[in-house]
Design a protein around this motif. Structure first.
Motif, mmCIF file in Angstrom:
data_model
loop_
_atom_site.group_PDB
_atom_site.id
_atom_site.type_symbol
_atom_site.label_atom_id
_atom_site.label_comp_id
_atom_site.label_asym_id
_atom_site.label_seq_id
_atom_site.Cartn_x
_atom_site.Cartn_y
_atom_site.Cartn_z
ATOM 1 N N GLN A 1 0.845 -1.199 0.000
ATOM 2 C CA GLN A 1 0.000 0.000 0.000
ATOM 3 C C GLN A 1 0.887 1.260 0.000
ATOM 4 O O GLN A 1 0.598 2.228 -0.701
ATOM 5 N N TYR A 2 1.963 1.241 0.771
ATOM 6 C CA TYR A 2 2.914 2.355 0.777
ATOM 7 C C TYR A 2 3.499 2.558 -0.623
ATOM 8 O O TYR A 2 3.595 3.698 -1.099
ATOM 9 N N TYR A 3 3.902 1.459 -1.281
ATOM 10 C CA TYR A 3 4.468 1.568 -2.632
ATOM 11 C C TYR A 3 3.505 2.266 -3.583
ATOM 12 O O TYR A 3 3.912 3.089 -4.409
ATOM 13 N N ILE A 4 2.234 1.945 -3.493
ATOM 14 C CA ILE A 4 1.233 2.501 -4.404
ATOM 15 C C ILE A 4 0.887 3.946 -4.046
ATOM 16 O O ILE A 4 0.847 4.821 -4.917
ATOM 17 N N GLU A 5 0.639 4.204 -2.778
ATOM 18 C CA GLU A 5 0.084 5.489 -2.355
ATOM 19 C C GLU A 5 1.123 6.568 -2.052
ATOM 20 O O GLU A 5 0.826 7.756 -2.211
ATOM 21 N N ASP A 6 2.311 6.185 -1.610
ATOM 22 C CA ASP A 6 3.244 7.178 -1.063
ATOM 23 C C ASP A 6 4.638 7.190 -1.692
ATOM 24 O O ASP A 6 5.231 8.258 -1.852
ATOM 25 N N GLU A 7 5.164 6.044 -1.985
ATOM 26 C CA GLU A 7 6.567 5.926 -2.387
ATOM 27 C C GLU A 7 6.936 6.780 -3.604
ATOM 28 O O GLU A 7 8.000 7.413 -3.596
ATOM 29 N N PRO A 8 6.114 6.855 -4.652
ATOM 30 C CA PRO A 8 6.517 7.660 -5.826
ATOM 31 C C PRO A 8 6.814 9.126 -5.489
ATOM 32 O O PRO A 8 7.800 9.696 -5.963
ATOM 33 N N LYS A 9 6.003 9.718 -4.623
ATOM 34 C CA LYS A 9 6.207 11.119 -4.220
ATOM 35 C C LYS A 9 7.524 11.273 -3.456
ATOM 36 O O LYS A 9 8.318 12.188 -3.731
ATOM 37 N N PHE A 10 7.788 10.374 -2.494
ATOM 38 C CA PHE A 10 9.011 10.459 -1.704
ATOM 39 C C PHE A 10 10.252 10.204 -2.569
ATOM 40 O O PHE A 10 11.271 10.880 -2.415
ATOM 41 N N HIS A 11 10.152 9.253 -3.467
ATOM 42 C CA HIS A 11 11.271 8.934 -4.358
ATOM 43 C C HIS A 11 11.597 10.131 -5.251
ATOM 44 O O HIS A 11 12.769 10.488 -5.425
ATOM 45 N N GLN A 12 10.572 10.754 -5.797
ATOM 46 C CA GLN A 12 10.768 11.906 -6.682
ATOM 47 C C GLN A 12 11.413 13.070 -5.938
ATOM 48 O O GLN A 12 12.292 13.746 -6.462
ATOM 49 N N GLU A 13 10.992 13.305 -4.704
ATOM 50 C CA GLU A 13 11.576 14.392 -3.922
ATOM 51 C C GLU A 13 13.063 14.151 -3.683
ATOM 52 O O GLU A 13 13.889 15.063 -3.825
ATOM 53 N N ALA A 14 13.420 12.913 -3.311
ATOM 54 C CA ALA A 14 14.833 12.580 -3.081
ATOM 55 C C ALA A 14 15.649 12.797 -4.351
ATOM 56 O O ALA A 14 16.746 13.366 -4.304
ATOM 57 N N LEU A 15 15.108 12.360 -5.484
ATOM 58 C CA LEU A 15 15.824 12.544 -6.754
ATOM 59 C C LEU A 15 15.987 14.013 -7.099
ATOM 60 O O LEU A 15 17.040 14.435 -7.589
ATOM 61 N N SER A 16 14.955 14.806 -6.869
ATOM 62 C CA SER A 16 15.044 16.221 -7.219
ATOM 63 C C SER A 16 16.058 16.958 -6.334
ATOM 64 O O SER A 16 16.699 17.899 -6.782
ATOM 65 N N LEU A 17 16.236 16.521 -5.107
ATOM 66 C CA LEU A 17 17.183 17.178 -4.205
ATOM 67 C C LEU A 17 18.619 16.698 -4.373
ATOM 68 O O LEU A 17 19.559 17.486 -4.275
ATOM 69 N N PHE A 18 18.791 15.379 -4.612
ATOM 70 C CA PHE A 18 20.135 14.811 -4.559
ATOM 71 C C PHE A 18 20.574 14.109 -5.843
ATOM 72 O O PHE A 18 21.733 13.729 -5.957
#
Length: 118
Positions: free
Chosen positions: A84-101
């Motif tokens: 459920q985390y993978y579907i609902e939340d992970e894409p947003k968190f992953h994208q933020e990490a990529l945009s910062l680092f």
């Protein structure tokens, strides 16, 4: 008697899943990344209520590629909750990490099932 207690303990043991994210972070952004992880990223992931706790640990080896490696371990109650985390939340968190680092970090993920604690 000992076997009976061991069997009862196994029955009472609640299975847990650890979502482990191992990241190698370049020295040039290390302090910024660690502060972001501790003050923003991990608290936001815990705020999804899909994980009961998290810990960040440093991997105690020197990487040939340089950088500093950490393991972040998020504890959840089931594979279903993790999915459920993978579907609902992970894409947003992953994208933020990529945009910062972006190219200053390299991560991989591992799913672990806790079999027993002693």
């Amino acid at each position: 008697m000992l076997r009976i207690l061991e069997t009862q303990n196994l029955r009472n043991f609640k299975k847990m899943i650890i979502y482990n994210v191992t990241t190698n972070i370049h020295e040039s952004v290390h302090d910024q990344w660690l502060k972001w992880m501790q003050e923003k990223h991990i608290p936001e992931i815990l705020a999804t209520n899909k994980f009961s706790s998290a810990r960040i640990v440093r991997v105690m080896i020197e990487e040939e590629m340089g950088g500093i490696t950490y393991s972040v371990q998020y504890v959840t109650d089931s594979k279903e909750t993790l999915d459920q985390y993978y579907i609902e939340d992970e894409p947003k968190f992953h994208q933020e990490a990529l945009s910062l680092f972006a190219d200053k970090m390299l991560s991989f993920r591992t799913e672990l099932e806790v079999i027993s604690e002693h």
